[in-house]
Design an enzyme around this catalytic site. Structure first.
Site, short mmCIF file in Angstrom:
data_model
loop_
_atom_site.label_atom_id
_atom_site.label_comp_id
_atom_site.label_asym_id
_atom_site.label_seq_id
_atom_site.Cartn_x
_atom_site.Cartn_y
_atom_site.Cartn_z
N LYS A 91 0.84 -1.21 0.00
CA LYS A 91 0.00 0.00 0.00
C LYS A 91 0.87 1.26 0.00
O LYS A 91 0.60 2.22 -0.73
CB LYS A 91 -0.95 -0.02 1.22
N GLN A 135 -4.53 -2.01 9.93
CA GLN A 135 -4.39 -3.30 9.26
C GLN A 135 -4.90 -4.43 10.16
O GLN A 135 -4.50 -4.56 11.31
CB GLN A 135 -2.90 -3.54 8.89
N ASP A 176 -10.94 2.33 4.42
CA ASP A 176 -11.21 0.89 4.27
C ASP A 176 -12.71 0.62 4.15
O ASP A 176 -13.12 -0.47 3.76
CB ASP A 176 -10.70 0.13 5.51
#
Ligand code: NAP
Length: 293
Positions: free
Chosen positions: A54, A98, A121
């Site tokens: 990312k 994460q 997200d």
């Protein structure tokens, strides 16, 4: 049947190119570069690799990026404090925590602490709710990336019977929600399967579009699908491969070699959904930055 590849790698690169051009325009006009931050807890190699990909993609498109790394023994309160700081940061436009988090931390509590306006997200219940209602919001990167992949390859899904295997909050559930929307791609009749589904094969054999998000290598075999099916394999599984220097390789949930000849379209693993997830995260971050400016 000769099958065609839903090429996530190529599509992701095109999207990154488009984003890079938009970032250039923003910067030339005196604006601030979009900034994505990632919170990484512990030493899980897969999580580290995902965050690494990312951050690398951020560099490619000209975003600022940062990683907040903490050991696995961080307390829930300490993590919530970091989330609060990122929520209030003037610099950071969007951030991800994460997953998975260590078991002593309540992941749902952390997800709900993220400001919906920085939740790139798309996991916050407010954003999940908006997505389910078809309202404009951050959509979870993996299923939204699948929709873009289908769209950019001109796969018309209207009227298809889509079968989704998996019901996680990050893939299976939002995937089913997006496919049944009155959109293109979308407008599917959706069947959602999971580990308690009886006679899974009777469902998969009906699929015009089969999405697998299971996490079991080569689970879907040729006898489970019909001729002409479109398959999107979300699974990422590491299996032994003595022919590789590393001794292992990544593979999907579908037995690609034997299933692909029955398909009209199919994603490879790697090079299918994975790169689309990253492209969508970048799109969400650009949107977060534009919303804040
Ligand atoms: P997950 O939370 O473990 O969900 C797996 C789902 O598969 C569950 O709903 C489970 O059913 C179902 N399942 C397991 N065994 C089954 C069986 N025998 N028959 C039918 N259904 C079965 O995993 P996830 O987070 O959704 O991820 C799924 C896969 O996608 C993993 O390989 C992951 O690495 C990969 N992934 C890839 C990306 C990407 O960017 N390409 C992103 C996210 C995830 P129950 O609910 O009944 O347990």
């Amino acid at each position: 049947m000769s099958y065609k590849i839903l090429d996530g790698k190529k599509t992701s690169l095109s999207i990154q190119q488009e984003i890079a051009e938009e970032v250039n325009k923003i910067v030339e006009a005196g604006g601030k570069r979009p900034h994505l931050s990632a919170v990484l807890v512990g030493n899980d190699p897969a999580s580290k690799a995902y965050v690494g990909h990312k951050v690398k993609a951020c560099k490619v498109v000209g975003f600022e990026s940062s990683i907040v790394e903490r050991p696995s023994n961080i307390t829930e309160n300490e993590l919530l404090q970091i989330v609060e700081e990122l929520n209030n940061s003037e610099e950071v436009d969007g951030f991800i925590v994460q997953l998975p988090l260590p078991s002593h931390i309540d992941s749902q509590k952390v997800i709900e602490a993220v400001s919906p306006s920085k939740d790139v997200d798309g996991f916050h219940p407010e954003n999940v709710g908006k997505m389910s209602l078809g309202l404009s919001t951050f959509k979870p990167a993996t299923p939204a990336g699948v929709m873009t992949l289908l769209e950019r390859h001109g796969v018309k899904t209207e009227g298809m019977h889509a079968v989704v295997i998996g019901r996680s909050d990050i893939v299976g559930n939002p995937m089913s929600a997006l496919l049944r929307m009155n959109t293109e791609p979308g407008n599917c009749t959706v069947t959602q399967c999971h580990s308690r589904t009886v006679d899974l094969m009777s469902h998969t054999l009906q699929a015009d579009l089969l999405i697998t998000a299971i996490g079991k290598p080569h689970f879907v075999t040729a006898d489970m699908v019909k001729e002409g099916v479109v398959i999107v394999d979300v699974g990422i599984n590491r299996i032994d491969d003595p022919s590789r220097k590393s001794g292992s390789r990544l593979t999907g949930d579908v037995d690609f070699e034997n299933v692909a000849p029955k398909c009209s379209w199919i994603t490879p693993v790697p090079g299918g959904v994975g790169p689309m997830t990253i492209a969508t995260l970048l799109e969400n971050t650009l949107r977060a930055a534009n919303d804040r400016s």
